[in-house]
Motif scaffolding. Sequence first.
Motif, PDB file in Angstrom:
ATOM      1  N   PHE A 263      25.824  19.781  -0.052  1.00 18.15           N
ATOM      2  CA  PHE A 263      24.482  20.229  -0.424  1.00 18.15           C
ATOM      3  C   PHE A 263      23.650  19.070  -0.993  1.00 18.15           C
ATOM      4  N   ASP A 264      24.106  17.856  -0.717  1.00 12.99           N
ATOM      5  CA  ASP A 264      23.356  16.679  -1.191  1.00 12.99           C
ATOM      6  C   ASP A 264      21.965  16.684  -0.568  1.00 12.99           C
ATOM      7  N   GLY A 265      21.029  16.262  -1.342  1.00 11.46           N
ATOM      8  CA  GLY A 265      19.680  16.145  -0.794  1.00 11.46           C
ATOM      9  C   GLY A 265      18.800  17.345  -1.111  1.00 11.46           C
ATOM     10  N   ILE A 266      19.430  18.413  -1.625  1.00 12.86           N
ATOM     11  CA  ILE A 266      18.622  19.615  -1.920  1.00 12.86           C
ATOM     12  C   ILE A 266      17.654  19.334  -3.070  1.00 12.86           C
ATOM     13  N   GLU A 267      18.169  18.687  -4.108  1.00 18.76           N
ATOM     14  CA  GLU A 267      17.305  18.362  -5.263  1.00 18.76           C
ATOM     15  C   GLU A 267      16.131  17.487  -4.833  1.00 18.76           C
ATOM     16  N   GLU A 268      16.455  16.502  -3.993  1.00 23.75           N
ATOM     17  CA  GLU A 268      15.423  15.569  -3.524  1.00 23.75           C
ATOM     18  C   GLU A 268      14.362  16.324  -2.707  1.00 23.75           C
ATOM     19  N   LEU A 269      14.854  17.240  -1.884  1.00 26.51           N
ATOM     20  CA  LEU A 269      13.946  18.037  -1.053  1.00 26.51           C
ATOM     21  C   LEU A 269      13.038  18.911  -1.920  1.00 26.51           C
TER      22      LEU A 269
ATOM     23  N   LEU B 243      10.496  16.736  -3.402  1.00 25.60           N
ATOM     24  CA  LEU B 243       9.519  16.330  -2.386  1.00 25.60           C
ATOM     25  C   LEU B 243       8.427  17.382  -2.196  1.00 25.60           C
ATOM     26  N   VAL B 244       8.841  18.649  -2.227  1.00 26.22           N
ATOM     27  CA  VAL B 244       7.853  19.713  -2.016  1.00 26.22           C
ATOM     28  C   VAL B 244       7.303  20.260  -3.335  1.00 26.22           C
ATOM     29  N   GLY B 245       7.723  19.642  -4.435  1.00 26.73           N
ATOM     30  CA  GLY B 245       7.183  20.031  -5.744  1.00 26.73           C
ATOM     31  C   GLY B 245       7.715  21.351  -6.258  1.00 26.73           C
ATOM     32  N   LEU B 246       8.972  21.657  -5.930  1.00 27.24           N
ATOM     33  CA  LEU B 246       9.558  22.912  -6.413  1.00 27.24           C
ATOM     34  C   LEU B 246      10.815  22.664  -7.251  1.00 27.24           C
ATOM     35  N   ALA B 247      10.904  21.471  -7.804  1.00 24.56           N
ATOM     36  CA  ALA B 247      12.120  21.107  -8.549  1.00 24.56           C
ATOM     37  C   ALA B 247      12.271  21.906  -9.842  1.00 24.56           C
TER      38      ALA B 247
ATOM     39  N   VAL C 196      12.661  24.334   3.713  1.00 27.98           N
ATOM     40  CA  VAL C 196      13.737  24.907   4.544  1.00 27.98           C
ATOM     41  C   VAL C 196      13.704  24.256   5.931  1.00 27.98           C
ATOM     42  N   ALA C 197      12.487  24.108   6.450  1.00 29.72           N
ATOM     43  CA  ALA C 197      12.350  23.490   7.783  1.00 29.72           C
ATOM     44  C   ALA C 197      12.782  22.023   7.762  1.00 29.72           C
ATOM     45  N   LEU C 198      12.726  21.411   6.581  1.00 27.64           N
ATOM     46  CA  LEU C 198      13.084  19.989   6.487  1.00 27.64           C
ATOM     47  C   LEU C 198      14.581  19.755   6.284  1.00 27.64           C
ATOM     48  N   CYS C 199      15.330  20.841   6.035  1.00 25.15           N
ATOM     49  CA  CYS C 199      16.788  20.701   5.887  1.00 25.15           C
ATOM     50  C   CYS C 199      17.338  20.119   7.195  1.00 25.15           C
ATOM     51  N   GLY C 200      18.247  19.210   7.074  1.00 25.77           N
ATOM     52  CA  GLY C 200      18.822  18.605   8.272  1.00 25.77           C
ATOM     53  C   GLY C 200      18.014  17.431   8.785  1.00 25.77           C
ATOM     54  N   ASN C 201      17.036  16.984   8.000  1.00 20.87           N
ATOM     55  CA  ASN C 201      16.206  15.825   8.344  1.00 20.87           C
ATOM     56  C   ASN C 201      15.676  15.862   9.775  1.00 20.87           C
TER      57      ASN C 201
ATOM     58  N   ARG D  83      -1.491  19.172   2.274  1.00 25.32           N
ATOM     59  CA  ARG D  83      -2.003  18.028   3.047  1.00 25.32           C
ATOM     60  C   ARG D  83      -1.254  16.752   2.656  1.00 25.32           C
ATOM     61  N   GLU D  84      -1.130  16.551   1.331  1.00 27.12           N
ATOM     62  CA  GLU D  84      -0.452  15.342   0.876  1.00 27.12           C
ATOM     63  C   GLU D  84       1.016  15.325   1.305  1.00 27.12           C
ATOM     64  N   LEU D  85       1.617  16.509   1.269  1.00 32.64           N
ATOM     65  CA  LEU D  85       3.021  16.609   1.676  1.00 32.64           C
ATOM     66  C   LEU D  85       3.175  16.236   3.153  1.00 32.64           C
ATOM     67  N   ILE D  86       2.299  16.777   3.985  1.00 29.53           N
ATOM     68  CA  ILE D  86       2.391  16.500   5.435  1.00 29.53           C
ATOM     69  C   ILE D  86       2.183  15.008   5.699  1.00 29.53           C
TER      70      ILE D  86
END
Lengths: 275, 304
Positions: free
Chosen positions: B111-117, B120-124, B146-151, B173-176
């Motif tokens: 589950f590595d990368g979940i925190e980073e994700l 990234l989307v501002g939901l930490a 969720v769509a970004l899981c799996g890079n 917009r900034e996220l995209i």
Amino acid sequence: MLNLLSAEFSRLFKNKLFWLSSILVTGVGVFEIVMEYMDGKSMGTATSLDTSFFSFIFIVCGCTAVFNSMFIGTEYSDGTIRNKLVVGHRREQLYICAYVTSLCASTAMMALWFAVYFTLGLLLLGGPVLGVSQMLIFIGLGILAIMAFDALYVFISLLVSNKASSAVACMLLFIGLFVVALVINEMLEAPEFVQDYSITANGVELMDPLPNPRYLSGIKREVYQFIYDFLPSGQAMQMMTAAVLHPIRMALCSVVIAATSVLAGVRLFKGKDVK
Amino acid sequence: MEYCLETKSLCKQYGHFKALNGLSMRVPRGAIYGFVGKNGAGKTTLLRVICGLQSPDGGEYSLFGVGNKSADLYRARRRMGAVVETPSIYGDMTAEENLRMQHRVLGMPTFDGIEELLRLVGLADTGKKKAKNFSLGMRQRLGIAVALCGNPDFLVLDEPVNGLDPQGIVEIRELILRLNREHGITVLISSHILDELSRLATHYGFIDGGFVLKEISAEELNDACRKCVRLSVSDMKVLCLVLDREKQEYKVLSDSEADVYGNENISHLISALAAEGCEVRSIHEHDESLENYYINLVGGGKDA
């Protein structure tokens, strides 16, 4: 496929409805045992484990009708089924996975029922009247009937995208099948002859028995018996009344219903437009 | 050029209604592709088809060069993520649980990368809050996470800013932009909010009636929409001479028409042309916005 199963199992164990259904099944089991024990005590009659044991088919099928439609329906209502399709999971995998998860949920509920009956039930009601081999055959038939019911529920839940509609459809199917089984049971149980009475000055006199017009005979009886054996609800009724006539036919019918539902379901689900 | 998505004459029909009517388009790798069209033009239908939610009735498409009839398409899909219509998230789970679930679906070993994700989307900082209690913007961002899981290399977003407040629109917009610039993700965005799209897109596809009317890069579109003065003159050679002498940027449209860019003093230009014996027949200021461009393209539809 294993990834999907892992995801579904993790969701299953977090699902409140699954735990609620499991608690309900356990509660009903305990209630039935205690009620039967108290009835036996007050009436002074002997009790046995198998009197109400096989009602698990009815209880579990009722719970899974709601559980399956809600659990699978959530995939549509929350839109999460899309996450699985978008990342390349095949539809047949999704279908099989939903069915396997449904079977596991039913198995867990059955296991709880068995645990209650084989502990508290044995303690309060005593052993079964049926022999061990007969008990095992009945349990096997019960499991097959539940598999058939699950296959039908999964079929509805995956093909009807609306969660509320699929829940209603599953409940109606469950109730409808048991009503049909009850009606057929009543027709098959009708006696061949009915006793006629005559009231005379000497009181009530018994006449010669008359043929019962509601008695099913010949091919008609065979057809009704076949339907009774074919329907999983009919099978459940037979086991609950310990009057199983054609165990092999019943087992085959359950397998045919489950296999046909799954195959037809996979085929239809593959062509379904998901929104 | 390498393309993430190519479609050729895609068709999809619902009853008698042709939602896709021979749609052909190409999304270049690394682009933010703005898919523009009015309601019912076929935007969401196309996204559903390329995401595997629905099958096309005709035509074909390919993802990363793998055709839709190929058995390898399922593998190619692993490289894409999508938010089609509403965010696909479990309402009774937290943001982290939703991402864990998608990691399981993808068969990711950890589950590595979940925190980073989540960062990234501002939901930490959402903790144990269930997704059903999230605001629309938070749900949208979680859907993207969720769509970004799996890079994924290719992200498909259907109306990502629909219904969001101004702050939410800026965040998405900034996220995209960050995903595209920092992570190199190709993004296909369907939208009818043209102003918002114009701040993001590097390429555009304009759809109407189930087929793509025009595909154009942002640069080409900027050129087409650039502020200019359209002059109609009696002698094009003289106009060119004068404009060259004035070091003015221009574009000849025909023997008598040219667009002149920049802040040229019109009366000075007319005087210079008159001195050379060139008559100015008409002058029009030409300032086309993306909205005007789109409306001209689809023929006056108001609901872009």
